[in-house]
Design an enzyme around this catalytic site. Structure first.
Site, PDB file in Angstrom:
ATOM      1  CD  GLU A 261      -4.459  -0.934   4.685  1.00  0.00           C
ATOM      2  OE1 GLU A 261      -3.837  -0.456   3.989  1.00  0.00           O
ATOM      3  OE2 GLU A 261      -5.949  -1.040   4.681  1.00  0.00           O
TER       4      GLU A 261
ATOM      5  CG  HIS B  71      -5.788  -2.703  -0.123  1.00  0.00           C
ATOM      6  ND1 HIS B  71      -4.374  -2.648   0.008  1.00  0.00           N
ATOM      7  CD2 HIS B  71      -6.647  -2.204   0.406  1.00  0.00           C
ATOM      8  CE1 HIS B  71      -4.588  -1.904   1.039  1.00  0.00           C
ATOM      9  NE2 HIS B  71      -5.764  -1.552   1.571  1.00  0.00           N
TER      10      HIS B  71
ATOM     11  CD  GLU C  11      -8.800   1.235  -0.877  1.00  0.00           C
ATOM     12  OE1 GLU C  11      -9.374   0.049  -0.532  1.00  0.00           O
ATOM     13  OE2 GLU C  11      -8.688   1.748  -0.068  1.00  0.00           O
ATOM     14  CG  HIS C  12      -3.686   2.609  -0.197  1.00  0.00           C
ATOM     15  ND1 HIS C  12      -2.858   2.879   0.971  1.00  0.00           N
ATOM     16  CD2 HIS C  12      -4.625   1.591   0.434  1.00  0.00           C
ATOM     17  CE1 HIS C  12      -3.266   2.281   1.889  1.00  0.00           C
ATOM     18  NE2 HIS C  12      -4.379   1.509   1.651  1.00  0.00           N
TER      19      HIS C  12
END
Lengths: 426, 429
Positions: free
Chosen positions: B143, B68, B71-72
Site C-alpha cells: 500500500e 492505519h 484499521e487493517h
C-alpha cells in the site's frame, strides 16, 4: 420516489429521457453524443470535449462562462469523452441546484440555455473555432495525453489493452494520440463539430424533480438541433483466436510493479451467458470476498490491491495488481491458477450468493446517485437493450453454478502485461 | 434522551442520542434513499503517536502508521471473515484512516440492522496475534509502495514536510516501510484500548431508517469490555513554531511534467468550535475567489499556458494546525509561484474584489446544498467536523453570515508569503 418516465424524440435520433425524483438537491442534465471509436476521430472528440465548455458566443471566455455558472448558485458544466467498447461517447453534463433550495425559479431554464449555446453557438473566427482557444486546448490535450503515465494503476490497465488489441479499434486511447493531434486545425475541427452535432445519435437525460411534461416542453423549446444524415455505428468484434499468449512490459523508474492479465471472455453482452460471465469475474476478483483478494492478498501477502473487471461491450476481463517487482512470476502464476480453479468449478454456492448480492446491491445503489444512474441507463441504450432495473436484477438472480462454469470455460488468456522498473544501469 | 437539529435551508434533520456508556449516535433520515450508510468512527488518527492514558504517569510513544495498521487488523476476527459476514448480506464494508480519525463503514440496500450489528461487533472485537500482525506487514508495504508512485500524494506530503517542523500532520498516514515493520501486537492493543472507547467514538447513520431500531441494535451490540476511560486521553502535540521548515522541496518521480503544490501555513491555531469553522469557511471562500475558475489570476495563468485543467485548491485544518494548498501541473511552476506571490501582494494592498466574493459565496452555498445528495459525503463530513468540535449544519449558516470585511482580514492573516512552501515533483527521466 424515483420514476424512469417516458422518452420522446426531440429531433431525428435525439432522444430525451426524463427521470423524476424528489429526493435530490439537484437537477442533473446529461447529453450523450455517440460516435464510433476510430483513430481519425478519437483525438478530435477528445479535443472537442475540452474546447466546447470553455466559452460560447454569449459568454465568450472561460472566465465569463464560469461567472455565469457561479451566479446560478454554483452550477457545474463539464464535458468529457468516454470509451464504451468500440464506441466513443462525448458527454456534456450540467448540474444545477434544484429550484426548491435556491432563490431562482428559472435556474433550470437558464441551464438548458447554456447547454444550447455550448452545442449551437460556439465562438467562431473565419469559419473555425477561435484560434487562440483552440491552440490553448490543443496544448492542454497534449499534456493530458502525455500525462497518462502519471497514474500508473490506470496505465497498467490501458497498456495491457493496447498490447492485447493492437490491431483492433479497442486499443485506441480514449483521449487520442499526439500524432493525430498534430494534424488537427481549428477550421477542420469546427467542421467536424458541426458534423458530429448533425449526424450522431444523441441521448439526453434529466434526473431531477421535474414532471415529464415540463421537461419535454423545456427541452423542445430551448434545445435546438440541426440534423443531417444519421450515422450507424457497427458492433464490436469480440471473438478472436489466440494462438499464443502475448507478453509485454514497459520500464519506468518506479517503486511498485503492476501486473495486468487480459482475458477474452468470448461472451457478448447479448448472450444468455453474459450475466454468468459477470459473476465469474466477481467471484474471481470483485471484492474482499473474492478468490484473488483472499488468496493473493490475504494468504500470500503479495499485494494491497487486486481486482478483476469486465468490459461489457468488448467482452474483455482485466485482472490487475500492484506487487514487488521480484514477485511478478509468482503473482502471474497465482492469478492464472485462480482462474483455472474457477473454470473447474472450485467455488461454493455461498461464493455465488455473495457475488449475486454484491452486484444487486450496487445496481440498487445506483438510484441514489443521479450521475451513476444516468450513466447506467445510457449503457443500456448503447447495448440496445433497455431493461428495467428489476429485470436486470432477476437475470443476475437466475444464474447457476453450471452457467458460471460454462461461461468461465470460454475465457481465454490473451495478454500478460507488466509495468516494471528500469533495468539496472539505465 | 434524544435531541434533534433541523436545518431550514437544507431541509434536513439530524437526531442525536447519547448512551449511558458515553457513546454518541447520530441519525440523519433520508427518505426514499435505497442505500443505507453507517460509520463507526474513533477520534484517533495518524497524528496520535504520543499520548498519556488516564491513570498512567508516563507517555506512550508508538511507531508511525500504527492507527492505519490497526484499521487493517480490526478486519481480523477469531472466527475469521469480517468481510465475509457483510458480503453474505450483500453489503460492502470499508474503512479509512486520516490525520485525526479512523472510520469503519458499510453501505447496504438490505438487512440494515443486521449489518449495523456486525459493524458494532467487529470494531469492538480486536483479534491480534503475532502471526497475523506479521502477515499484514507485506500488504501494508505494498500500500505504501503504491502511494510512493502517486505524484499527487507525494507532492502533498512533501509540502507538509516543508511547512511543519514537528507537528505530526507531516507524517505519512500509513507510516513508512521501516516504521510499520517495528509495529508489535502489544503496541496495537495499547492503542486500541486507549482510543477505541465509547467516549472517544461516534456512530453516524444516514438513509431511510428507523431511529428506535438503530438505538436498540446498538445497545444490544455493546460489549462489557467497551467502557469509557476515567477521563480524557492526553494527546501530546509538540510545540510547532510559526515558521516554515523549507521554502522549496523537490523530488523526482516518473511523471510527464512538473506537478506542484503551493502551501500556506496557519500561524494562529488557538480557535475552537464555531470560530474554527468560521476560518474554514472563510479560507475556502478566499481560495475560490482568488484562484477559482472565474478569477483573473486563473485566467492569466491559463492563458499563458502555465496551468491546465488540473488546478485546484483546498484548506485542511484541525484544532492544532491548518494549511491551504494550491496544486496543479505546470511547465514552469516557479513562474506560477511568482505570479501567485505577486497577486497576493496586490490583494493585500487593494483588498479582494467585492463582486467576486459575493458571487463565489453564492456558488459555495449552492454547491454545499447540492453535496447533500450524497449519503457518503454527509456521513464522512459530519464525522470529520464533529471530531473537530463542529456541527456540520452550522457550515451553511456560517457561509451565509460571512461578510466581506472578515474575509479581507482572514486573507491578510493567512496568506503570509513568508509562511509558504513550493513543493515540486519533476520528471525523473
Amino acid at each position: 420516489m424515483l420514476d424512469v418516465l417516458g422518452q420522446i424524440e426531440l429531433n431525428e435520433s435525439v432522444k430525451l429521457h426524463t427521470i423524476k425524483s424528489n429526493k435530490f438537491k439537484t437537477d442533473l442534465i446529461g447529453v450523450y453524443i455517440r460516435r464510433p471509436l476510430l483513430k481519425e476521430e478519437a483525438t478530435k472528440n477528445s479535443l472537442l470535449s475540452m474546447l466546447i465548455n470553455k466559452g460560447t458566443e454569449k459568454y465568450p471566455s472561460f472566465l465569463e462562462l464560469n461567472k455565469k455558472l457561479e451566479e446560478l448558485y454554483g452550477s457545474i458544466l463539464v464535458s468529457d469523452v468516454s470509451k464504451k467498447g468500440e464506441q466513443h461517447i462525448i458527454q456534456i453534463k450540467m448540474q444545477l441546484p434544484s429550484r426548491k433550495y435556491v432563490d431562482s425559479q428559472d435556474i433550470l431554464k437558464e441551464g438548458i440555455n447554456i447547454l444550447n449555446d455550448v452545442l449551437n453557438n460556439q465562438i467562431t473566427q473565419d469559419g473555425g473555432f477561435k484560434r487562440e482557444s483552440f491552440l490553448q486546448e490543443k496544448e492542454n490535450l497534449r499534456e493530458k495525453i502525455e500525462g497518462r503515465i502519471n497514474d500508473k494503476m490506470k496505465l497498467a490497465l490501458e497498456r495491457c489493452v493496447e498490447e492485447m488489441c493492437v490491431d483492433e479499434n479497442y486499443s485506441i486511447y480514449e483521449y487520442g494520440s499526439i500524432e493525430e493531434l498534430e494534424r488537427i486545425d481549428e477550421k477542420e475541427l469546427y467542421q467536424y463539430f458541426k458534423n458530429v452535432i448533425a449526424s450522431s445519435p444523441i441521448d439526453i437525460f434529466i434526473v431531477g424533480d421535474v414532471e415529464e411534461k415540463e421537461s419535454q416542453e423545456l427541452f423542445t423549446q430551448l434545445l435546438k438541433f440541426e440534423r443531417g444524415e444519421i450515422i450507424s455505428i457497427p458492433n464490436e468484434v469480440i471473438n478472436k483466436s489466440i494462438t499464443k499468449v502475448k507478453e509485454a512490459q514497459d520500464n519506468y523508474n518506479i517503486n511498485q510493479g503492476k501486473v495486468t492479465l487480459g482475458y477474452r471472455t468470448n461472451i457478448p453482452y447479448k448472450s444468455e451467458l453474459y450475466e454468468s460471465s459477470i459473476l465469474f469475474s466477481n467471484i474471481l476478483g470483485g471484492g474482499p470476498n473474492s478468490k484473488l483478494f483472499k488468496n493473493v492478498r490475504e494468504r500470500e501477502s503479495l499485494c494491497y490491491y487486486i481486482f478483476s473487471k469486465v468490459d461489457k461491450f468488448k467482452s474483455i476481463m482485466l485482472v490487475s495488481s500492484g506487487i514487488e517487482f521480484q514477485n511478478f512470476e509468482k503473482a502471474k502464476k497465482l492469478i492464472q491458477q485462480e482462474v483455472e480453479s474457477l473454470k473447474e468449478g472450485r467455488f461454493s454456492q455461498e461464493d455465488i450468493d455473495i457475488a449475486k448480492k454484491s452486484i444487486v446491491n450496487s445496481i440498487k445503489s445506483l438510484t441514489d446517485t443521479p450521475n451513476m444512474l444516468m450513466d447506467f441507463l445510457y449503457s443500456q441504450i448503447l447495448g440496445n437493450s433497455f431493461d428495467t432495473i428489476e429485470n436486470i436484477i432477476s437475470k443476475i438472480e437466475a444464474v447457476t453454478k453450471d452457467s458460471i462454469i460454462e461461461a468461465g470455460k470460454k475465457f481465454e488468456l490473451d495478454t500478460i502485461y507488466f509495468l516494471n522498473k528500469e533495468k539496472e544501469g539505465q | 434522551m434524544e435531541k434533534e437539529i433541523y436545518s431550514e435551508i437544507l431541509k434536513e434533520k439530524i437526531y442525536f442520542h447519547k448512551l449511558d456508556n458515553g457513546l454518541e449516535i447520530f441519525v440523519m433520515p433520508k427518505k426514499h434513499y435505497t442505500k443505507k450508510f453507517a460509520i463507526f468512527g474513533t477520534k484517533y488518527g495518524s497524528m496520535d503517536n504520543k499520548f498519556i492514558v488516564p491513570g498512567e504517569s508516563n507517555a506512550t510513544e508508538v511507531p508511525e502508521g500504527i492507527a492505519h495498521f490497526l484499521e487493517h487488523k480490526l478486519f481480523e476476527s477469531e472466527e475469521g471473515g469480517v468481510f465475509n459476514k457483510f458480503s453474505k448480506l450483500g453489503s460492502s464494508v470499508n474503512a479509512y484512516t486520516n490525520f485525526n480519525s479512523t472510520c469503519y463503514l458499510f453501505s447496504c440496500t438490505d438487512k440494515f440492522y443486521e449489518n449495523l450489528s456486525i459493524l458494532m461487533d467487529f470494531v469492538q472485537s480486536p483479534y491480534l496475534t503475532d502471526e497475523n500482525v506479521e502477515k499484514e506487514k507485506g500488504i501494508i508495504e505494498q500500500e505504501i509502495r503504491m502511494y510512493e508512485d502517486n505524484p499527487h500524494w507525494k507532492v502533498f506530503f512533501n509540502g507538509l514536510r516543508g511547512l511543519y517542523h514537528k507537528h505530526p500532520v507531516k507524517i505519512d498516514i500509513a507510516g513508512t516501510v521501516e516504521s510499520i515493520y517495528k509495529i508489535t501486537k502489544d503496541e496495537l492493543y495499547k492503542c486500541y484500548n486507549s482510543f477505541y472507547v465509547p467516549n472517544n467514538m461516534v456512530v453516524f447513520v444516514v438513509g431511510d431508517v428507523d431511529r428506535e431500531e438503530i438505538y436498540k441494535t446498538i445497545e444490544k451490540s455493546l460489549k462489557p469490555s467497551f467502557k469509557s476511560l476515567s477521563g480524557d486521553i492526553e494527546r501530546i502535540m509538540p510545540d510547532e513554531t510559526k515558521e516554515i521548515m523549507d521554502r522549496k522541496i523537490e523530488e523526482k518521480l516518473s511523471v510527464s511534467m512538473p506537478i506542484f503544490n503551493i502551501a500556506f501555513k496557519n500561524t494562529n491555531n488557538i480557535l475552537k468550535g464555531k470560530e474554527l469553522l468560521k476560518t474554514d469557511v472563510q479560507t475556502k471562500t478566499i481560495l475560490d475567489t482568488v484562484f477559482g475558475k472565474s478569477s483573473k489570476l486563473y485566467k492569466k495563468l491559463y492563458d499563458e499556458g502555465l496551468i491546465n485543467e488540473n488546478f485546484e485548491t483546498e484548506y485542511t485544518f484541525d484544532v492544532s494546525y491548518g494549511h491551504s494548498v494550491i496544486g496543479g501541473e505546470s511547465k514552469n511552476p516557479d513562474r506560477v509561484y511568482d505570479i501567485i506571490r505577486g497577486e497576493i501582494e496586490d490583494i493585500k494592498n487593494s483588498g479582494l474584489n467585492r463582486e467576486d466574493f459575493e458571487r463565489v459565496k453564492k456558488k459555495a452555498i449552492g454547491q454545499h446544498i447540492s453535496s447533500y445528495n450524497s449519503v457518503e459525503f454527509i456521513a464522512n463530513t459530519f464525522i470529520s467536523y464533529y471530531f473537530k468540535g463542529i456541527n456540520l449544519f452550522d457550515y451553511i449558516i456560517e457561509l451565509q453570515n460571512m461578510d466581506y470585511d472578515t474575509i479581507n482580514k482572514r486573507f491578510k492573516e493567512h496568506f503570509d508569503l513568508d509562511k509558504s512552501v513550493l513543493s515540486l515533483i519533476t520528471p525523473n527521466n
